[in-house]
Design an enzyme around this catalytic site. Structure first.
Site, PDB file in Angstrom:
ATOM      1  N   ARG A 167       3.985   3.283  -5.008  1.00 29.48           N
ATOM      2  CA  ARG A 167       5.136   3.572  -4.139  1.00 29.48           C
ATOM      3  C   ARG A 167       5.153   4.988  -3.536  1.00 29.48           C
ATOM      4  O   ARG A 167       6.088   5.333  -2.825  1.00 29.48           O
ATOM      5  CB  ARG A 167       6.468   3.321  -4.871  1.00 29.48           C
ATOM      6  N   ASP A 168       4.140   5.789  -3.804  1.00 35.25           N
ATOM      7  CA  ASP A 168       4.116   7.121  -3.184  1.00 35.25           C
ATOM      8  C   ASP A 168       2.678   7.582  -2.961  1.00 35.25           C
ATOM      9  O   ASP A 168       2.315   8.718  -3.290  1.00 35.25           O
ATOM     10  CB  ASP A 168       4.875   8.133  -4.036  1.00 35.25           C
TER      11      ASP A 168
END
Length: 232
Positions: free
Chosen positions: A47-48
């Site tokens: 997610r990042d």
């Protein structure tokens, strides 16, 4: 990590990366993501994924760091509604609109990093009148893709590899998540084990539900809660 993070080499004051190292880093990042998505006992959504979270050891091997925003899910489960977190410029459009994280949203972020590696430009580049993905896609459609390669390499690169990395980057950053490859498919193309995809000459526009104000307010530009490294 002895060689710091990828963004320092691409955008900072560290020495410029040769094309050989850039391609090695791209394949290393794809391999790390493949492990997270498909080869561990559970699927890990990072997610990042961004260039500042790609750490490099003394031999420029990739260690993907900062798992503070990561989520675990069973392999058979589909996209998960988690709320929008991450870094603007790397977020898939459907993730911003719906707050639903998925393997495909991680793949989108990988695609943006791949384009950064090839072009030497940031995902959000003030010198461009449009986003990095759209800028590269326009050049692809006009048959000028190779002109997007980082000028600082002074044409000292393998054209087929540059073309491959940028086309895979566009494929992964396709606006429609259903038309993105799995990270395994991207890996095979980067290793020249499968053919390049045929992409439309113009960047498609995907339609999503308009984001609510509560979703938009949860997009955080940079949050570090904890860090671990995953390599292969």
């Amino acid at each position: 990590m002895p060689n710091g993070s990828l963004d320092y080499h691409l955008f900072g004051r560290r020495s410029q990366l040769s094309w050989t190292l850039r391609y090695k880093i791209s394949i290393g990042l794809a391999s790390a993501l493949l492990y997270l998505h498909e080869e561990w006992e559970q699927c890990v959504l990072h997610r990042d994924i961004k260039s500042s979270n790609v750490m490099l050891d003394s031999n420029f091997n990739v260690k993907l760091g900062d798992f503070g925003l990561a989520r675990l899910m069973d392999h058979e489960l589909g996209p998960q509604t988690t709320g929008v977190v991450g870094t603007l410029g790397y977020l898939a459009p459907e993730y911003v609109s719906t707050g639903t994280a998925s393997k495909e949203s991680d793949v989108y972020s990988f695609g943006v990093v791949a384009l950064e590696i090839a072009t030497g430009r940031k995902s959000v580049d003030k010198q461009l009148e449009k986003g990095l993905v759209e800028w590269v896609w326009d050049l692809y459609g006009n048959g000028q893709l190779i002109s997007a390669a980082d000028e600082r390499m002074q044409m000292d690169f393998e054209p087929k590899q540059v073309e491959c990395l940028m086309i895979v980057g566009l494929w992964c950053a396709h606006p429609d998540r259903t038309l993105r490859p799995s990270i395994r498919q991207a890996n095979r193309v980067l290793g020249f084990e499968a053919d390049l995809p045929q992409l439309p000459t113009k960047m498609p526009i995907a339609m999503y539900y308009a984001p609510s104000s509560s979703l938009v307010s949860t997009v955080e530009p940079l949050i570090t809660l904890s860090s671990i490294n995953v390599g292969r």
